[in-house]
Scaffold this active site. Structure first.
Site, short mmCIF file in Angstrom:
data_model
loop_
_atom_site.label_atom_id
_atom_site.label_comp_id
_atom_site.label_asym_id
_atom_site.label_seq_id
_atom_site.Cartn_x
_atom_site.Cartn_y
_atom_site.Cartn_z
N GLU A 21 0.91 -1.18 -0.20
CA GLU A 21 0.05 -0.05 0.06
C GLU A 21 1.01 1.43 0.03
O GLU A 21 0.65 2.16 -0.89
CB GLU A 21 -0.95 0.05 1.30
CG GLU A 21 -1.93 -0.95 1.19
CD GLU A 21 -2.74 -1.23 2.48
OE1 GLU A 21 -4.13 -1.00 2.40
OE2 GLU A 21 -2.27 -1.07 3.59
N TYR A 53 -12.89 27.91 -0.62
CA TYR A 53 -12.68 26.55 -0.79
C TYR A 53 -11.54 25.76 -1.56
O TYR A 53 -11.31 24.63 -1.33
CB TYR A 53 -14.08 25.75 -1.41
CG TYR A 53 -14.49 26.43 -2.95
CD1 TYR A 53 -14.03 26.19 -3.96
CD2 TYR A 53 -15.41 27.37 -2.76
CE1 TYR A 53 -14.32 26.56 -5.24
CE2 TYR A 53 -15.65 27.90 -4.01
CZ TYR A 53 -15.00 27.64 -5.27
OH TYR A 53 -15.46 28.08 -6.51
N LEU A 71 -5.74 5.60 7.87
CA LEU A 71 -6.50 6.73 7.62
C LEU A 71 -7.30 7.47 8.56
O LEU A 71 -7.26 8.78 8.71
CB LEU A 71 -7.83 6.18 6.65
CG LEU A 71 -7.27 5.29 5.46
CD1 LEU A 71 -8.66 4.82 4.72
CD2 LEU A 71 -6.63 6.20 4.47
N GLU A 72 -7.35 7.02 9.73
CA GLU A 72 -7.82 7.87 11.09
C GLU A 72 -6.70 8.88 11.25
O GLU A 72 -7.14 9.95 11.77
CB GLU A 72 -7.93 6.90 11.96
CG GLU A 72 -9.07 5.86 12.02
CD GLU A 72 -8.46 4.48 11.29
OE1 GLU A 72 -9.17 3.45 11.58
OE2 GLU A 72 -7.60 4.55 10.79
N LYS A 97 -10.52 4.50 0.83
CA LYS A 97 -9.61 4.17 0.18
C LYS A 97 -10.28 3.04 -1.11
O LYS A 97 -11.20 2.22 -0.73
CB LYS A 97 -8.81 3.02 0.88
CG LYS A 97 -7.62 2.64 0.19
CD LYS A 97 -6.75 1.53 1.17
CE LYS A 97 -5.92 2.35 1.91
NZ LYS A 97 -4.97 1.32 2.64
#
Length: 115
Positions: A21, A53, A71-72, A97
């Protein structure tokens, strides 16, 4: 109160605990919701009274370029940066993901964090 929402930001990154990954990488979809009081912007038509934005997108893109195992952790870093902007009341992020180890059985893996 109002929200600025960026939906389905598509970026490539190298996040994950499995060695493949972090070397092969994957596409990610990111959604962010930023809550703020943009009443003054709504009556004045003045960008300085709200959050641009484009700036929010840039934060997400810069943080996605820094590898994370989780990811956290990535979501937390993005929220920390966004929440430093003066007008921000709260932020919600969803990171998915698209290419992951469970690909044949699960469409995508996502985390959601509020901050």
């Amino acid at each position: 109160m109002g929200k600025i929402i960026l939906e389905n930001i598509k970026l490539f990154g190298y996040h994950g605990c499995i060695p493949e990954e972090s070397s092969i990488g994957s596409y990610y979809r990111v959604n962010i919701e930023v809550e703020l009081d943009f009443y003054q912007a709504s009556i004045s038509d003045d960008l300085s009274k709200t959050i641009d934005y484009v700036h929010l997108y840039r934060i997400v893109k810069e943080e996605m370029a820094i590898n994370s195992k989780l990811l956290e952790h990535l979501a937390h870093r993005i929220i920390q940066r966004i929440n430093k902007i003066d007008l921000v009341q709260s932020t919600r992020i969803k990171i998915c993901k698209e290419n992951h180890p469970l690909k044949n059985n699960v469409d995508k893996i996502c985390v959601i964090l509020n901050g």
